[in-house]
Scaffold this motif. Structure first.
Motif, PDB file in Angstrom:
ATOM      1  N   LYS A   1       0.842  -1.198   0.000  1.00  0.00           N
ATOM      2  CA  LYS A   1       0.000   0.000   0.000  1.00  0.00           C
ATOM      3  C   LYS A   1       0.879   1.251   0.000  1.00  0.00           C
ATOM      4  O   LYS A   1       1.817   1.377   0.792  1.00  0.00           O
TER       5      LYS A   1
ATOM      6  N   THR B   1      -2.426   1.559   9.157  1.00  0.00           N
ATOM      7  CA  THR B   1      -2.721   1.276   7.740  1.00  0.00           C
ATOM      8  C   THR B   1      -2.867  -0.225   7.528  1.00  0.00           C
ATOM      9  O   THR B   1      -3.822  -0.685   6.885  1.00  0.00           O
TER      10      THR B   1
ATOM     11  N   ILE C   1      -6.274  -2.376   6.500  1.00  0.00           N
ATOM     12  CA  ILE C   1      -6.326  -3.246   5.316  1.00  0.00           C
ATOM     13  C   ILE C   1      -6.748  -4.661   5.728  1.00  0.00           C
ATOM     14  O   ILE C   1      -7.609  -5.272   5.083  1.00  0.00           O
TER      15      ILE C   1
ATOM     16  N   ASP D   1      -9.652  -0.451   4.518  1.00  0.00           N
ATOM     17  CA  ASP D   1      -8.885   0.207   3.466  1.00  0.00           C
ATOM     18  C   ASP D   1      -8.458  -0.894   2.489  1.00  0.00           C
ATOM     19  O   ASP D   1      -8.497  -2.077   2.823  1.00  0.00           O
ATOM     20  N   ARG D   2      -8.089  -0.478   1.298  1.00  0.00           N
ATOM     21  CA  ARG D   2      -7.786  -1.467   0.253  1.00  0.00           C
ATOM     22  C   ARG D   2      -6.288  -1.484  -0.070  1.00  0.00           C
ATOM     23  O   ARG D   2      -5.678  -0.425  -0.191  1.00  0.00           O
ATOM     24  N   PRO D   3      -5.736  -2.660  -0.216  1.00  0.00           N
ATOM     25  CA  PRO D   3      -4.328  -2.724  -0.627  1.00  0.00           C
ATOM     26  C   PRO D   3      -4.194  -2.406  -2.114  1.00  0.00           C
ATOM     27  O   PRO D   3      -5.143  -2.553  -2.876  1.00  0.00           O
ATOM     28  N   ASP D   4      -3.010  -1.954  -2.500  1.00  0.00           N
ATOM     29  CA  ASP D   4      -2.725  -1.765  -3.933  1.00  0.00           C
ATOM     30  C   ASP D   4      -2.430  -3.109  -4.596  1.00  0.00           C
ATOM     31  O   ASP D   4      -2.634  -3.282  -5.793  1.00  0.00           O
TER      32      ASP D   4
END
Ligand SMILES: Nc1ncnc2c1ncn2[C@@H]1O[C@H](COP(=O)(O)OP(=O)(O)OP(=O)(O)O)[C@@H](O)[C@H]1O
Ligand SMILES: [Mg+2]
Length: 259
Positions: free
Chosen positions: A41, A78, A82, A87-90
């Motif tokens: 991320k 963070t 995730i 939240d979203r990871p890359d």
């Protein structure tokens, strides 16, 4: 009242809190409550992309207690966000109970999260307009539960954390430690197999922090709930079966080689 899960899987003692995996006691393979593979991320900032999580692979077994430490800004919050699907990871994959959830939509994540994961935050995150009991029942309602049956359970848990007389109080009428007790009950009300706790004692004095940590460990242990604890407190972190450090966007075992 019992906090036991309704669908207990056979517990592998090597996953119990504070127990190290025992190579001498093989048992049937179990589905991890949480599994992350190659998470990455970065955040876009005015100075360009800021890499925070570089490559995190982690598996948490049923009833396991893992702690994560790391410097301020290392990416602990963070990572927890995730892992909890907030939240979203890359890049990378995330599984809850063996089910691939990364890449799924927000509605799907919200439904799954309600029953699979309980969150405890440093700043409690209670709804200020709702009483202690209503905050807990809101979590039950989000999970699609009948609030009638959840209410008896919530009151039992409030009693267990010493707040039987405070069920109708608003968060503003409670101390920080009492708010965090309510948040613990809220995290547990849907009997999730996993609690993610981000600095749950960070806003509390030493004695109250110790009380909250004891309750958190007692409640999760009793119910065989796995716990991933982010903390700056070395003593709390040391109580975990596996102790990680997040540094340079990578998780490493804090004391590999030690008992
Ligand atoms: N939404 C965002 N946009 C840009 N940068 C962010 C965002 N969220 C976090 N960061 C940055 O990512 C880094 C990691 O932040 P994070 O909050 O995960 O750290 P932390 O390890 O939890 O720190 P602390 O111990 O202080 O709570 C920080 O440099 C932070 O400024
Ligand atoms: Mg943080």
């Amino acid at each position: 009242m019992s906090l036991s899960r309704t669908d207990p899987k056979p517990m592998k003692t090597s996953f119990a809190h504070n127990a190290e995996p025992s190579p001498a006691a093989p048992s049937p393979p179990q589905i991890p409550v949480l599994s992350a593979v190659g998470l990455a991320k970065s955040f876009r900032t005015p100075r360009g992309m800021l890499p925070v999580i570089a490559d995190v692979t982690l598996s948490v077994g049923a009833g396991e207690f893992a702690s994560i430490r790391g410097g301020s800004g290392a990416g602990k919050t963070t990572l927890l966000q995730i892992l909890g699907g907030l939240d979203r990871p890359d890049a990378g994959e995330l599984y809850w109970g063996g089910e691939l959830v990364s890449g799924r939509g927000n509605a799907f994540l919200a439904v799954r999260r309600a029953t699979r994961i309980g969150f405890v935050f440093q700043a409690y995150h209670l709804v200020p307009e709702l009483s202690a009991l209503e905050n807990i029942l809101l979590a039950a309602r989000i999970a699609g539960r009948d609030t009638g049956s959840a209410k008896a359970e919530a009151l039992g848990l409030l009693d267990r954390v010493g707040l039987a007389e405070r069920a109708t109080h608003l968060p503003g009428q409670l101390s920080g430690g009492e708010c965090q007790r309510v948040a613990l009950v809220r995290a547990l009300i849907n009997r999730p197999p996993l609690i993610l706790a981000d600095e749950p004692t960070g806003n509390l004095d030493e004695r109250t922090g110790e009380e909250i940590m004891s309750l958190l460990l007692d409640l999760t242990r009793t119910a065989s709930v796995a716990l991933v604890l982010v903390t700056h407190n070395a003593d709390f972190a040391s109580r975990a079966g596996r102790r990680f450090i997040l540094r340079g966007g990578v998780l490493t075992l804090a004391d590999a080689g030690k008992g």
